[in-house]
Motif scaffolding. Structure first.
Motif, PDB file in Angstrom:
ATOM      1  N   ASP A  83       0.814  -1.219   0.000  1.00 57.62           N
ATOM      2  CA  ASP A  83       0.000   0.000   0.000  1.00 57.62           C
ATOM      3  C   ASP A  83       0.849   1.272   0.000  1.00 57.62           C
ATOM      4  O   ASP A  83       0.707   2.122  -0.878  1.00 57.62           O
ATOM      5  CB  ASP A  83      -0.946  -0.003   1.202  1.00 57.62           C
ATOM      6  N   GLU A  84       1.711   1.411   1.005  1.00 57.33           N
ATOM      7  CA  GLU A  84       2.534   2.607   1.116  1.00 57.33           C
ATOM      8  C   GLU A  84       3.929   2.236   1.587  1.00 57.33           C
ATOM      9  O   GLU A  84       4.121   1.254   2.302  1.00 57.33           O
ATOM     10  CB  GLU A  84       1.918   3.606   2.100  1.00 57.33           C
ATOM     11  N   LEU A  85       4.894   3.040   1.174  1.00 64.36           N
ATOM     12  CA  LEU A  85       6.270   2.866   1.627  1.00 64.36           C
ATOM     13  C   LEU A  85       6.941   4.240   1.653  1.00 64.36           C
ATOM     14  O   LEU A  85       6.829   5.002   0.691  1.00 64.36           O
ATOM     15  CB  LEU A  85       7.042   1.940   0.686  1.00 64.36           C
ATOM     16  N   THR A  86       7.614   4.558   2.748  1.00 61.33           N
ATOM     17  CA  THR A  86       8.381   5.798   2.842  1.00 61.33           C
ATOM     18  C   THR A  86       9.855   5.454   2.981  1.00 61.33           C
ATOM     19  O   THR A  86      10.238   4.695   3.868  1.00 61.33           O
ATOM     20  CB  THR A  86       7.929   6.651   4.044  1.00 61.33           C
ATOM     21  N   VAL A  87      10.650   5.988   2.085  1.00 59.20           N
ATOM     22  CA  VAL A  87      12.097   5.791   2.112  1.00 59.20           C
ATOM     23  C   VAL A  87      12.736   7.086   2.579  1.00 59.20           C
ATOM     24  O   VAL A  87      12.503   8.155   1.995  1.00 59.20           O
ATOM     25  CB  VAL A  87      12.627   5.421   0.709  1.00 59.20           C
ATOM     26  N   LYS A  88      13.545   7.010   3.630  1.00 59.97           N
ATOM     27  CA  LYS A  88      14.163   8.206   4.197  1.00 59.97           C
ATOM     28  C   LYS A  88      15.648   8.256   3.875  1.00 59.97           C
ATOM     29  O   LYS A  88      16.358   7.246   3.966  1.00 59.97           O
ATOM     30  CB  LYS A  88      13.959   8.235   5.710  1.00 59.97           C
ATOM     31  N   LEU A  89      16.088   9.433   3.507  1.00 58.45           N
ATOM     32  CA  LEU A  89      17.500   9.708   3.287  1.00 58.45           C
ATOM     33  C   LEU A  89      17.817  10.995   4.050  1.00 58.45           C
ATOM     34  O   LEU A  89      17.657  12.097   3.545  1.00 58.45           O
ATOM     35  CB  LEU A  89      17.797   9.878   1.797  1.00 58.45           C
ATOM     36  N   GLY A  90      18.228  10.836   5.302  1.00 60.13           N
ATOM     37  CA  GLY A  90      18.460  11.993   6.153  1.00 60.13           C
ATOM     38  C   GLY A  90      17.163  12.747   6.392  1.00 60.13           C
ATOM     39  O   GLY A  90      16.156  12.162   6.817  1.00 60.13           O
ATOM     40  N   GLU A  91      17.183  14.048   6.125  1.00 63.85           N
ATOM     41  CA  GLU A  91      15.989  14.869   6.326  1.00 63.85           C
ATOM     42  C   GLU A  91      15.020  14.798   5.142  1.00 63.85           C
ATOM     43  O   GLU A  91      13.963  15.423   5.166  1.00 63.85           O
ATOM     44  CB  GLU A  91      16.404  16.325   6.550  1.00 63.85           C
ATOM     45  N   HIS A  92      15.378  14.039   4.131  1.00 62.73           N
ATOM     46  CA  HIS A  92      14.553  13.927   2.933  1.00 62.73           C
ATOM     47  C   HIS A  92      13.895  12.558   2.872  1.00 62.73           C
ATOM     48  O   HIS A  92      14.379  11.591   3.469  1.00 62.73           O
ATOM     49  CB  HIS A  92      15.401  14.160   1.680  1.00 62.73           C
ATOM     50  N   SER A  93      12.793  12.487   2.150  1.00 65.75           N
ATOM     51  CA  SER A  93      12.098  11.207   2.047  1.00 65.75           C
ATOM     52  C   SER A  93      11.326  11.133   0.734  1.00 65.75           C
ATOM     53  O   SER A  93      11.042  12.149   0.096  1.00 65.75           O
ATOM     54  CB  SER A  93      11.130  11.011   3.228  1.00 65.75           C
ATOM     55  N   VAL A  94      10.988   9.890   0.362  1.00 62.31           N
ATOM     56  CA  VAL A  94      10.120   9.642  -0.791  1.00 62.31           C
ATOM     57  C   VAL A  94       8.964   8.782  -0.308  1.00 62.31           C
ATOM     58  O   VAL A  94       9.168   7.689   0.228  1.00 62.31           O
ATOM     59  CB  VAL A  94      10.867   8.926  -1.931  1.00 62.31           C
ATOM     60  N   GLN A  95       7.769   9.312  -0.472  1.00 64.35           N
ATOM     61  CA  GLN A  95       6.550   8.612  -0.046  1.00 64.35           C
ATOM     62  C   GLN A  95       5.914   7.967  -1.266  1.00 64.35           C
ATOM     63  O   GLN A  95       5.442   8.653  -2.167  1.00 64.35           O
ATOM     64  CB  GLN A  95       5.583   9.593   0.610  1.00 64.35           C
ATOM     65  N   MET A  96       5.896   6.641  -1.292  1.00 65.66           N
ATOM     66  CA  MET A  96       5.342   5.900  -2.416  1.00 65.66           C
ATOM     67  C   MET A  96       3.979   5.333  -2.023  1.00 65.66           C
ATOM     68  O   MET A  96       3.815   4.812  -0.906  1.00 65.66           O
ATOM     69  CB  MET A  96       6.296   4.776  -2.825  1.00 65.66           C
ATOM     70  N   LYS A  97       3.010   5.434  -2.939  1.00 65.78           N
ATOM     71  CA  LYS A  97       1.654   5.001  -2.604  1.00 65.78           C
ATOM     72  C   LYS A  97       0.966   4.349  -3.798  1.00 65.78           C
ATOM     73  O   LYS A  97       1.098   4.802  -4.930  1.00 65.78           O
ATOM     74  CB  LYS A  97       0.819   6.185  -2.125  1.00 65.78           C
ATOM     75  N   TYR A  98       0.234   3.269  -3.489  1.00 64.79           N
ATOM     76  CA  TYR A  98      -0.527   2.532  -4.501  1.00 64.79           C
ATOM     77  C   TYR A  98      -2.012   2.843  -4.334  1.00 64.79           C
ATOM     78  O   TYR A  98      -2.552   2.746  -3.239  1.00 64.79           O
ATOM     79  CB  TYR A  98      -0.298   1.030  -4.328  1.00 64.79           C
ATOM     80  N   TYR A  99      -2.669   3.216  -5.433  1.00 61.05           N
ATOM     81  CA  TYR A  99      -4.076   3.598  -5.394  1.00 61.05           C
ATOM     82  C   TYR A  99      -4.988   2.567  -6.048  1.00 61.05           C
ATOM     83  O   TYR A  99      -6.172   2.817  -6.227  1.00 61.05           O
ATOM     84  CB  TYR A  99      -4.279   4.940  -6.106  1.00 61.05           C
ATOM     85  N   GLY A 100      -4.441   1.431  -6.434  1.00 56.76           N
ATOM     86  CA  GLY A 100      -5.226   0.453  -7.159  1.00 56.76           C
ATOM     87  C   GLY A 100      -4.905   0.505  -8.644  1.00 56.76           C
ATOM     88  O   GLY A 100      -4.026   1.246  -9.087  1.00 56.76           O
ATOM     89  N   PRO A 101      -5.618  -0.272  -9.465  1.00 57.34           N
ATOM     90  CA  PRO A 101      -5.347  -0.318 -10.906  1.00 57.34           C
ATOM     91  C   PRO A 101      -5.535   1.055 -11.544  1.00 57.34           C
ATOM     92  O   PRO A 101      -6.435   1.807 -11.178  1.00 57.34           O
ATOM     93  CB  PRO A 101      -6.393  -1.312 -11.427  1.00 57.34           C
TER      94      PRO A 101
END
Length: 282
Positions: free
Chosen positions: A128-146
């Motif tokens: 569903d969701e995954l947040t990858v952190k690199l220090g003070e920065h991050s990438v928020q990945m999200k799945y909304y379905g097909p």
């Protein structure tokens, strides 16, 4: 001899055009857009390393990797696929050398493995969701379905608040031809969900233009209008040919490829109603 030099000159021109087709531009802060022709991806630069998205293809990935090494004194830490389609994921093996985590949604991972896609396979997946952190920065990945392909996700780069989506949101241009690999219902639903969340500052797509939240709202209004016009026309008993003649949607005529692709967009939605909703069996 004259023919030989003509061929050499032609190849030189082609090479120069191909080289000029690559570009890197700053989107905001430490977030950049990489372009290879009409394809785009995004990467983020931090003191803890680089987060890179879709490699696009092997030649593009080789060019990007060279430029990253030349411009930024940081290793690549992550490579994230937006979805499974190979016109975005090829070249992953160029980027994903030792120590690079390859991230994808579990459905994209499944498809890449089952189809034996010739690229680097994911080493990290999520549902569903995954947040990858690199220090003070991050990438928020999200799945909304097909919506497009398998396992297509959004990526929000923070704190710059840049949103990257491949294919199921396209700004300044019509959706692609007959919507191959697309789910019109999912495109509408996923875009609605994006617009319900925290507003983003800049949108970057895998094709066409960058833009704002207002541009995404307009894109959604096109999808909804297209869907409604085809549905209501089919309810009135109109054939595909008649729908293509009758539906104009002039308020969106400024979009690139409007004249060429509107009839094909109509065909794509029409086929979706037949194949997924069994409209013709009522």
């Amino acid at each position: 001899m004259k023919l030989f030099f003509s061929v050499v000159l032609w190849l030189s021109v082609c090479t120069a055009v191909m080289a000029a087709d690559y570009s890197i531009e700053k989107v905001k802060g430490n977030v950049y857009r990489f372009s290879a022709g009409h394809y785009h991806s995004v990467f983020m630069v931090t003191q803890q390393g680089l987060f890179v998205t879709d490699p696009i293809n092997k030649k593009a990935a080789q060019h990007l990797k060279q430029q990253l090494a030349k411009r930024f004194d940081q290793p690549i830490r992550y490579l994230a696929y937006s979805h499974n389609h190979v016109d975005h994921t090829l070249g992953g093996d160029v980027i994903a050398q030792q120590g690079v985590e390859v991230i994808a949604h579990k459905y994209a991972d499944q498809d890449l493995r089952w189809t034996k896609a010739p690229t680097a396979l994911p080493t990290m997946t999520f549902s569903d969701e995954l947040t990858v952190k690199l220090g003070e920065h991050s990438v928020q990945m999200k799945y909304y379905g097909p919506n497009n392909g398998r396992g297509s996700v959004s990526m929000r780069f923070m704190p710059e608040n840049v949103l990257f989506v491949a294919d199921w949101i396209v700004l300044g241009r019509m959706p692609y031809e007959t919507l191959p690999g697309y789910d019109i219902h999912g495109m509408i639903n996923s875009t609605q969900q994006v617009l319900k969340e925290q507003p983003f500052d800049v949108f970057v797509g895998a094709h066409a233009d960058m833009g704002s939240r207002k541009d995404v709202v307009r894109y959604l209004s096109y999808l909804e209008a297209l869907y409604a016009e085809v549905r209501d026309g089919m309810l009135a008993g109109k054939s595909l040919e008649t729908l293509q003649q009758d539906i104009k949607l002039d308020e969106f005529s400024d979009l690139k490829m409007y004249d060429q692709w509107l009839p094909q967009n109509i065909e794509g939605v029409y086929k979706t109603f037949i194949e997924q909703s069994y409209f013709d069996r009522r």
